[in-house]
Structure formats: structure tokens, C-alpha cells
Write a protein that holds these residues in place. Structure first.
Motif, PDB file in Angstrom:
ATOM      1  N   LYS A  42     -27.032  62.443  62.862  1.00  0.00           N
ATOM      2  CA  LYS A  42     -26.478  62.389  64.216  1.00  0.00           C
ATOM      3  C   LYS A  42     -25.672  61.104  64.374  1.00  0.00           C
ATOM      4  CE  LYS A  42     -28.021  62.570  69.022  1.00  0.00           C
ATOM      5  NZ  LYS A  42     -29.209  62.693  69.883  1.00  0.00           N
ATOM      6  N   ILE A  43     -24.464  61.226  64.932  1.00  0.00           N
ATOM      7  CA  ILE A  43     -23.611  60.055  65.149  1.00  0.00           C
ATOM      8  C   ILE A  43     -24.165  59.276  66.334  1.00  0.00           C
ATOM      9  CG2 ILE A  43     -21.271  59.219  65.580  1.00  0.00           C
ATOM     10  CD1 ILE A  43     -21.610  60.883  62.971  1.00  0.00           C
ATOM     11  N   ILE A  44     -24.553  58.030  66.075  1.00  0.00           N
ATOM     12  CA  ILE A  44     -25.082  57.166  67.135  1.00  0.00           C
ATOM     13  C   ILE A  44     -23.949  56.446  67.856  1.00  0.00           C
ATOM     14  CG2 ILE A  44     -26.513  55.140  67.615  1.00  0.00           C
ATOM     15  CD1 ILE A  44     -28.192  55.946  65.186  1.00  0.00           C
ATOM     16  N   GLU A  45     -23.039  55.874  67.072  1.00  0.00           N
ATOM     17  CA  GLU A  45     -21.917  55.160  67.693  1.00  0.00           C
ATOM     18  C   GLU A  45     -20.836  54.868  66.669  1.00  0.00           C
ATOM     19  OE1 GLU A  45     -23.363  51.426  69.239  1.00  0.00           O
ATOM     20  OE2 GLU A  45     -24.183  50.831  67.323  1.00  0.00           O
ATOM     21  N   HIS A  46     -19.641  54.607  67.183  1.00  0.00           N
ATOM     22  CA  HIS A  46     -18.526  54.112  66.374  1.00  0.00           C
ATOM     23  C   HIS A  46     -18.547  52.596  66.480  1.00  0.00           C
ATOM     24  CE1 HIS A  46     -16.053  57.720  65.369  1.00  0.00           C
ATOM     25  NE2 HIS A  46     -16.885  58.241  66.252  1.00  0.00           N
ATOM     26  N   ILE A  47     -18.295  51.945  65.360  1.00  0.00           N
ATOM     27  CA  ILE A  47     -18.263  50.482  65.333  1.00  0.00           C
ATOM     28  C   ILE A  47     -16.895  50.064  64.800  1.00  0.00           C
ATOM     29  CG2 ILE A  47     -19.348  48.389  64.441  1.00  0.00           C
ATOM     30  CD1 ILE A  47     -21.870  50.143  63.975  1.00  0.00           C
ATOM     31  N   TYR A  48     -16.277  49.127  65.486  1.00  0.00           N
ATOM     32  CA  TYR A  48     -14.958  48.630  65.109  1.00  0.00           C
ATOM     33  C   TYR A  48     -15.131  47.214  64.583  1.00  0.00           C
ATOM     34  CZ  TYR A  48     -13.973  52.591  68.052  1.00  0.00           C
ATOM     35  OH  TYR A  48     -13.968  53.845  68.592  1.00  0.00           O
ATOM     36  N   LYS A  54     -16.515  40.130  63.237  1.00  0.00           N
ATOM     37  CA  LYS A  54     -17.050  40.634  64.500  1.00  0.00           C
ATOM     38  C   LYS A  54     -17.159  42.155  64.460  1.00  0.00           C
ATOM     39  CE  LYS A  54     -15.463  36.801  67.330  1.00  0.00           C
ATOM     40  NZ  LYS A  54     -14.631  36.396  68.452  1.00  0.00           N
ATOM     41  N   ARG A  55     -18.142  42.669  65.203  1.00  0.00           N
ATOM     42  CA  ARG A  55     -18.394  44.107  65.321  1.00  0.00           C
ATOM     43  C   ARG A  55     -18.351  44.482  66.799  1.00  0.00           C
ATOM     44  NH1 ARG A  55     -21.549  45.992  60.757  1.00  0.00           N
ATOM     45  NH2 ARG A  55     -22.628  47.470  62.086  1.00  0.00           N
ATOM     46  N   PHE A  56     -17.620  45.550  67.126  1.00  0.00           N
ATOM     47  CA  PHE A  56     -17.479  45.979  68.514  1.00  0.00           C
ATOM     48  C   PHE A  56     -17.844  47.454  68.634  1.00  0.00           C
ATOM     49  CE2 PHE A  56     -14.510  42.521  67.888  1.00  0.00           C
ATOM     50  CZ  PHE A  56     -14.712  41.729  69.000  1.00  0.00           C
ATOM     51  N   THR A  57     -18.582  47.782  69.679  1.00  0.00           N
ATOM     52  CA  THR A  57     -18.844  49.190  69.974  1.00  0.00           C
ATOM     53  C   THR A  57     -17.961  49.668  71.122  1.00  0.00           C
ATOM     54  OG1 THR A  57     -20.687  48.579  71.394  1.00  0.00           O
ATOM     55  CG2 THR A  57     -21.215  49.161  69.109  1.00  0.00           C
ATOM     56  N   GLU A  65      -9.618  41.777  70.884  1.00  0.00           N
ATOM     57  CA  GLU A  65      -9.841  40.837  69.771  1.00  0.00           C
ATOM     58  C   GLU A  65      -8.715  40.909  68.741  1.00  0.00           C
ATOM     59  OE1 GLU A  65     -11.578  37.973  67.318  1.00  0.00           O
ATOM     60  OE2 GLU A  65     -12.134  38.505  69.369  1.00  0.00           O
ATOM     61  N   THR A  66      -8.254  42.126  68.427  1.00  0.00           N
ATOM     62  CA  THR A  66      -7.190  42.243  67.427  1.00  0.00           C
ATOM     63  C   THR A  66      -5.878  41.677  67.943  1.00  0.00           C
ATOM     64  OG1 THR A  66      -6.644  44.498  68.113  1.00  0.00           O
ATOM     65  CG2 THR A  66      -8.206  44.253  66.297  1.00  0.00           C
ATOM     66  N   LEU A  67      -5.671  41.691  69.246  1.00  0.00           N
ATOM     67  CA  LEU A  67      -4.450  41.093  69.794  1.00  0.00           C
ATOM     68  C   LEU A  67      -4.479  39.576  69.710  1.00  0.00           C
ATOM     69  CD1 LEU A  67      -3.823  43.372  72.900  1.00  0.00           C
ATOM     70  CD2 LEU A  67      -2.610  43.369  70.712  1.00  0.00           C
ATOM     71  N   ASN A  68      -5.651  39.009  69.523  1.00  0.00           N
ATOM     72  CA  ASN A  68      -5.781  37.555  69.395  1.00  0.00           C
ATOM     73  C   ASN A  68      -5.604  37.073  67.959  1.00  0.00           C
ATOM     74  OD1 ASN A  68      -6.314  37.174  72.122  1.00  0.00           O
ATOM     75  ND2 ASN A  68      -8.502  37.547  71.839  1.00  0.00           N
ATOM     76  N   ASN A  69      -5.109  37.894  67.064  1.00  0.00           N
ATOM     77  CA  ASN A  69      -4.983  37.502  65.659  1.00  0.00           C
ATOM     78  C   ASN A  69      -3.665  36.808  65.341  1.00  0.00           C
ATOM     79  OD1 ASN A  69      -2.899  39.332  65.195  1.00  0.00           O
ATOM     80  ND2 ASN A  69      -4.220  40.863  64.298  1.00  0.00           N
ATOM     81  N   GLU A  70      -2.938  36.401  66.347  1.00  0.00           N
ATOM     82  CA  GLU A  70      -1.651  35.704  66.202  1.00  0.00           C
ATOM     83  C   GLU A  70      -0.628  36.556  65.463  1.00  0.00           C
ATOM     84  OE1 GLU A  70      -2.287  31.784  64.667  1.00  0.00           O
ATOM     85  OE2 GLU A  70      -3.895  31.401  66.099  1.00  0.00           O
ATOM     86  N   GLY A  78     -11.314  47.482  60.584  1.00  0.00           N
ATOM     87  CA  GLY A  78     -11.961  48.654  60.015  1.00  0.00           C
ATOM     88  C   GLY A  78     -12.791  49.366  61.052  1.00  0.00           C
ATOM     89  N   GLU A  79     -13.314  50.505  60.661  1.00  0.00           N
ATOM     90  CA  GLU A  79     -14.152  51.288  61.555  1.00  0.00           C
ATOM     91  C   GLU A  79     -15.273  51.919  60.730  1.00  0.00           C
ATOM     92  OE1 GLU A  79     -13.787  55.032  64.691  1.00  0.00           O
ATOM     93  OE2 GLU A  79     -11.983  54.233  63.779  1.00  0.00           O
ATOM     94  N   SER A  80     -16.412  52.070  61.356  1.00  0.00           N
ATOM     95  CA  SER A  80     -17.522  52.770  60.724  1.00  0.00           C
ATOM     96  C   SER A  80     -18.250  53.579  61.785  1.00  0.00           C
ATOM     97  CB  SER A  80     -18.490  51.794  60.049  1.00  0.00           C
ATOM     98  OG  SER A  80     -19.135  50.979  61.009  1.00  0.00           O
TER      99      SER A  80
END
Length: 188
Positions: A42-48, A54-57, A65-70, A78-80
Motif C-alpha cells: 500500500k502506498i503510504i506517501e510520496h517523498i520528494y 532534505k525530504r519533503f512530503t 526548496e528547489t527554487l532556492n538552489n540558485e 528525486g522522488e520515492s
């Protein structure tokens, strides 16, 4: 002229190295019989994931966060998906929860983006053995699913069936419903 030819050859090599190129190589039953671990989960969540670990749900937090990468064009993300193992059909895994990582586009993995949180799937997985770069936060204990064959099926709990390209030749690929119990017997 020589300079142009050298640049052209370098571009061809880099395109070949950075892209997955494979033909469809099998239905789910064929692949599952050769997989390390086949589970119903069963899929619990997507993690970015971001390159800085850093890991984001929450997708919006991840984008911020990705916009802050200059604006570094090589900034890795990535994603999992976090998957609760409901049943091990084939193989061994001690953990109740595993992560299946997405593709980087060059590794011939299947995309995980379309798997819905809360839904149940049957996965034919493998542990990627990367020699080069890997996705952010990916470890040797994580799993992937292949993109060049049928590596997952949707589980239909109301009828105890699965849905997907379960069997058949590559030129006759067709998604169908199939008994979950019959599928398990054919794999084990």
C-alpha cells in the motif's frame, strides 16, 4: 571541420550515456519470476528529495526548496514512494515499510509518479546497484521498478484481482483483470 566533428561525436556519446534505451521485455508474470522481491503493498506517501539531503512530503514545500538552489541546472532532486508491505509473494524483506525510488531518466527505471497514495499495488522490484551517481537520499537498501517491462499491477480489493499487462507477448500487450490468488500461484 575537425572541431565540429569532435563536438558532434561528444554530443552523440553524451546522449547515448544519459538516456535509457530499451525495448519492452516482458509481461508481469515473466518479470516477477525473475525478480528479487515481489510484494503486495500500500502506498503510504510520496517523498520528494533534494540534493542537500532534505525530504519533503508536501509538494509545495519541495518546490519552494528547489527554487532556492540558485538556479543550478545540475541541482539533483528525486522522488520515492513509501510502501507498506502487506504481503511478500516472493523473496525476503524484514522491514514492514520500504522505499521505491523514481527514475533519473537514464537508468531505465519506471516512473513512480502515477501511484496513488492509499491504493494497493503488486510490485516486482529490484535493488539497484548503481556504480555512479544515485538519486538524493537513495541507499543500498532501497528498491526500484523497471521501466522496460511490466513491473507493477494495480490490486483491486473488492474483487481480489489485479489489473495490468499480466501475460501475453509484446506485440499483444493488453491490460486485463486477473485473479490475485492465481497470480501468486504462478509466481511462487
Amino acid at each position: 571541420m575537425k572541431k565540429t566533428l569532435v563536438i558532434f561525436i561528444i554530443l552523440l556519446i553524451s546522449i547515448k550515456v544519459n538516456a535509457c534505451s530499451c525495448k519492452w521485455s516482458g509481461n508481469f508474470l515473466r518479470i516477477a519470476n525473475n525478480s528479487e522481491l515481489v510484494i503486495k503493498g500500500k502506498i503510504i506517501e510520496h517523498i520528494y528529495h533534494t540534493e542537500n539531503g532534505k525530504r519533503f512530503t508536501n509538494y509545495d514545500d519541495y518546490i519552494a526548496e528547489t527554487l532556492n538552489n540558485e538556479f543550478d541546472p545540475y541541482y539533483g532532486t528525486g522522488e520515492s514512494i513509501k510502501v507498506e508491505i502487506l504481503e511478500i509473494i516472493k523473496g525476503k524483506e524484514e522491514r514492514k515499510i520500504i522505499e521505491i525510488f523514481d527514475t533519473d531518466g537514464a537508468d531505465c527505471r519506471a516512473s513512480i509518479r502515477d501511484f496513488k497514495t492509499g491504493k494497493i499495488y503488486v510490485f516486482a522490484t529490484y535493488k539497484p546497484e548503481r556504480t555512479g551517481t544515485k538519486l538524493p537520499n537513495e541507499t543500498i537498501n532501497d528498491y526500484a521498478i523497471g521501466g522496460c517491462y511490466e513491473s507493477s499491477l494495480e490490486y483491486l480489493p473488492e474483487t481480489s484481482q489485479v489489473f495490468g499487462m499480466i501475460k501475453g507477448k509484446s506485440y499483444k500487450r493488453k491490460s486485463r483483470k486477473y485473479s490475485y490468488e492465481k497470480l501468486k500461484r504462478k509466481i511462487t
